[in-house]
Design a protein around this motif. Structure first.
Motif, PDB file in Angstrom:
ATOM      1  N   ASP A 182       0.831  -1.202   0.000  1.00  0.00           N
ATOM      2  CA  ASP A 182       0.000   0.000   0.000  1.00  0.00           C
ATOM      3  C   ASP A 182       0.869   1.257   0.000  1.00  0.00           C
ATOM      4  OD1 ASP A 182      -2.478  -1.209  -0.058  1.00  0.00           O
ATOM      5  OD2 ASP A 182      -2.837  -1.034   2.099  1.00  0.00           O
ATOM      6  N   VAL A 183       1.958   1.236   0.756  1.00  0.00           N
ATOM      7  CA  VAL A 183       2.865   2.387   0.812  1.00  0.00           C
ATOM      8  C   VAL A 183       3.525   2.592  -0.549  1.00  0.00           C
ATOM      9  CG1 VAL A 183       4.949   3.336   1.891  1.00  0.00           C
ATOM     10  CG2 VAL A 183       3.227   2.153   3.288  1.00  0.00           C
ATOM     11  N   PHE A 184       3.918   1.500  -1.203  1.00  0.00           N
ATOM     12  CA  PHE A 184       4.480   1.595  -2.544  1.00  0.00           C
ATOM     13  C   PHE A 184       3.465   2.231  -3.495  1.00  0.00           C
ATOM     14  CE2 PHE A 184       5.520   0.203  -6.788  1.00  0.00           C
ATOM     15  CZ  PHE A 184       6.899   0.203  -6.835  1.00  0.00           C
ATOM     16  N   ASP A 185       2.223   1.736  -3.436  1.00  0.00           N
ATOM     17  CA  ASP A 185       1.177   2.286  -4.305  1.00  0.00           C
ATOM     18  C   ASP A 185       0.947   3.776  -4.037  1.00  0.00           C
ATOM     19  OD1 ASP A 185       0.869  -0.217  -5.387  1.00  0.00           O
ATOM     20  OD2 ASP A 185      -0.949  -0.704  -4.265  1.00  0.00           O
ATOM     21  N   ALA A 220      12.184  18.478  -3.111  1.00  0.00           N
ATOM     22  CA  ALA A 220      11.967  18.200  -1.696  1.00  0.00           C
ATOM     23  C   ALA A 220      11.123  16.957  -1.463  1.00  0.00           C
ATOM     24  CB  ALA A 220      11.309  19.405  -1.028  1.00  0.00           C
ATOM     25  N   LEU A 221      10.384  16.522  -2.477  1.00  0.00           N
ATOM     26  CA  LEU A 221       9.564  15.321  -2.336  1.00  0.00           C
ATOM     27  C   LEU A 221      10.314  14.045  -2.710  1.00  0.00           C
ATOM     28  CD1 LEU A 221       6.074  16.445  -3.727  1.00  0.00           C
ATOM     29  CD2 LEU A 221       6.643  15.841  -1.371  1.00  0.00           C
ATOM     30  N   HIS A 222      11.513  14.170  -3.275  1.00  0.00           N
ATOM     31  CA  HIS A 222      12.237  12.971  -3.697  1.00  0.00           C
ATOM     32  C   HIS A 222      12.521  12.008  -2.550  1.00  0.00           C
ATOM     33  CE1 HIS A 222      13.851  14.338  -7.891  1.00  0.00           C
ATOM     34  NE2 HIS A 222      12.605  14.732  -7.686  1.00  0.00           N
ATOM     35  N   PRO A 223      13.053  12.472  -1.405  1.00  0.00           N
ATOM     36  CA  PRO A 223      13.378  11.506  -0.344  1.00  0.00           C
ATOM     37  C   PRO A 223      12.184  10.683   0.140  1.00  0.00           C
ATOM     38  CG  PRO A 223      14.542  13.552   0.039  1.00  0.00           C
ATOM     39  CD  PRO A 223      13.574  13.819  -1.077  1.00  0.00           C
ATOM     40  N   PRO A 224      11.030  11.293   0.494  1.00  0.00           N
ATOM     41  CA  PRO A 224       9.932  10.446   0.957  1.00  0.00           C
ATOM     42  C   PRO A 224       9.378   9.537  -0.138  1.00  0.00           C
ATOM     43  CG  PRO A 224       9.203  12.732   0.775  1.00  0.00           C
ATOM     44  CD  PRO A 224      10.687  12.730   0.630  1.00  0.00           C
ATOM     45  N   ASP A 232      12.794  -2.995  -1.556  1.00  0.00           N
ATOM     46  CA  ASP A 232      12.679  -3.868  -0.378  1.00  0.00           C
ATOM     47  C   ASP A 232      11.540  -3.357   0.499  1.00  0.00           C
ATOM     48  OD1 ASP A 232      12.883  -5.335   1.926  1.00  0.00           O
ATOM     49  OD2 ASP A 232      15.051  -5.113   2.114  1.00  0.00           O
ATOM     50  N   PRO A 233      10.450  -4.122   0.641  1.00  0.00           N
ATOM     51  CA  PRO A 233       9.323  -3.653   1.460  1.00  0.00           C
ATOM     52  C   PRO A 233       9.718  -3.276   2.878  1.00  0.00           C
ATOM     53  CG  PRO A 233       8.701  -5.602   0.202  1.00  0.00           C
ATOM     54  CD  PRO A 233      10.187  -5.436   0.029  1.00  0.00           C
ATOM     55  N   CYS A 234      10.742  -3.917   3.405  1.00  0.00           N
ATOM     56  CA  CYS A 234      11.151  -3.639   4.784  1.00  0.00           C
ATOM     57  C   CYS A 234      11.722  -2.234   4.953  1.00  0.00           C
ATOM     58  CB  CYS A 234      12.189  -4.665   5.247  1.00  0.00           C
ATOM     59  SG  CYS A 234      11.551  -6.363   5.345  1.00  0.00           S
ATOM     60  N   HIS A 235      12.136  -1.616   3.842  1.00  0.00           N
ATOM     61  CA  HIS A 235      12.730  -0.287   3.920  1.00  0.00           C
ATOM     62  C   HIS A 235      11.728   0.822   3.612  1.00  0.00           C
ATOM     63  CE1 HIS A 235      16.473  -2.666   3.703  1.00  0.00           C
ATOM     64  NE2 HIS A 235      17.021  -1.624   4.314  1.00  0.00           N
ATOM     65  N   ARG A 236      10.493   0.462   3.367  1.00  0.00           N
ATOM     66  CA  ARG A 236       9.480   1.479   3.115  1.00  0.00           C
ATOM     67  C   ARG A 236       8.968   2.030   4.450  1.00  0.00           C
ATOM     68  NH1 ARG A 236       6.521  -2.503  -1.158  1.00  0.00           N
ATOM     69  NH2 ARG A 236       8.292  -2.600  -2.618  1.00  0.00           N
ATOM     70  N   PRO A 237       8.619   3.313   4.508  1.00  0.00           N
ATOM     71  CA  PRO A 237       8.196   3.903   5.778  1.00  0.00           C
ATOM     72  C   PRO A 237       6.821   3.427   6.216  1.00  0.00           C
ATOM     73  CG  PRO A 237       7.918   5.471   3.997  1.00  0.00           C
ATOM     74  CD  PRO A 237       8.636   4.295   3.407  1.00  0.00           C
ATOM     75  N   ALA A 238       6.593   3.447   7.511  1.00  0.00           N
ATOM     76  CA  ALA A 238       5.244   3.206   8.028  1.00  0.00           C
ATOM     77  C   ALA A 238       4.364   4.384   7.636  1.00  0.00           C
ATOM     78  CB  ALA A 238       5.287   3.051   9.543  1.00  0.00           C
TER      79      ALA A 238
END
Length: 286
Positions: A182-185, A220-224, A232-238
């Motif tokens: 969902d975070v990727f999407d 400024a939006l590139h990092p998030p 890697d899903p484990c590296h995506r933010p909550a």
């Protein structure tokens, strides 16, 4: 009328379950969505609803029906957040299955982006924060959205609303852990909203070393967004942390009418008026 909204055709159903249907307000891969009104509950009033007629072949698998029924009940009773549209009622075992959800009288984000192009960065940030909070509430209840895209976000002058929650009807679909997909999407959606193009060529998700194309996305939006789109899903933010990163000033907590573009608000008003016309100009809540 705005795209997807039309009067009932001659061959369309006039009723699904207890809901009388007045028009079509959207179409998707799982079936058309109608504007309906249910019978008044004891001590209450008739209520407008978005009633989706599901394609029966999508629910032939008993496990799919059980999972969908569980997720709908969970969203209705356990998700305490105003952004996901709340399911009201459903019937999944009949010859014509359907789901009724609270009606959201706004255009889709897909329509707004197609018509007006990318909004300013602050709008993308507030929009992203609102959707991230919606995902956080769903995930906390143990539900993933499963098909987050611009067409599943409806925009009102109050707040963005997330619809089509839990409508992943693939019998092979597995539990997606912490909702990292969902975070990727959401990252894809925000990159598209900020730049006007999909971050992956042809809309195809990456299979090798290639990363997302963030051309046109404010720096400024590139990092998030890169964090959301990490392979890697484990590296995506909550989702909660993502919301705080995108919107540290809390813009998304204010009424959307205060931060949406004026042209978007005009289309929001047009869409609401069209829905009222389909209902015979009755008030939505009456």
């Amino acid at each position: 009328m705005t795209p997807g909204m039309a009067p009932l055709g001659t061959d369309a159903p006039r009723r699904l379950g207890p809901y009388r249907l007045y028009g079509v307000i959207g179409r998707g891969t799982s079936g058309p969505v109608h504007l309906g009104r249910g019978a008044a509950r004891r001590g209450g009033r008739k209520r407008a609803a978005a009633v989706r007629a599901l394609r029966p072949e999508l629910l032939r698998d008993r496990q799919v029906r059980a999972r969908l029924r569980h997720d709908l009940e969970t969203i209705r009773t356990r998700v305490d957040d105003p952004h996901p549209a709340r399911p009201l009622d459903w019937e999944l075992d009949s010859e014509q299955p359907w789901i009724a959800s609270e009606f959201v009288p706004g255009p889709s984000l897909a329509h707004l982006l197609d018509r007006y192009g990318p909004p300013p960065e602050d709008v993308v940030r507030a929009l992203g924060a609102a959707l991230a909070r919606a995902l956080a509430a769903l995930h906390a209840a143990g539900v993933v959205h499963g098909c987050l895209r611009p067409s599943s976000v409806l925009v009102t002058d109050d707040r963005p609303r997330l619809v089509d929650c839990a409508l992943t009807l693939d019998p092979l679909a597995e539990d997606r852990g912490q909702g990292a997909d969902d975070v990727f999407d959401l990252g894809v959606l925000l990159a598209l909203a900020a730049s006007g193009h999909h971050p992956f060529a042809g809309g195809v998700l990456p299979s090798g070393r290639e990363g997302p194309d963030l051309t046109g996305v404010p720096t400024a939006l590139h990092p998030p967004l890169l964090a959301c789109l990490h392979k890697d899903p484990c590296h995506r933010p909550a989702p909660g942390a993502l919301a705080a990163c995108l919107d540290p000033e809390g813009t998304a907590s204010r009424p959307a009418g205060e931060w949406l573009p004026e042209v978007w608000l005009h289309t929001v008003g047009v869409r609401a008026a069209e829905a009222r016309e389909l209902l015979g100009w009755r008030l939505f809540g009456r």
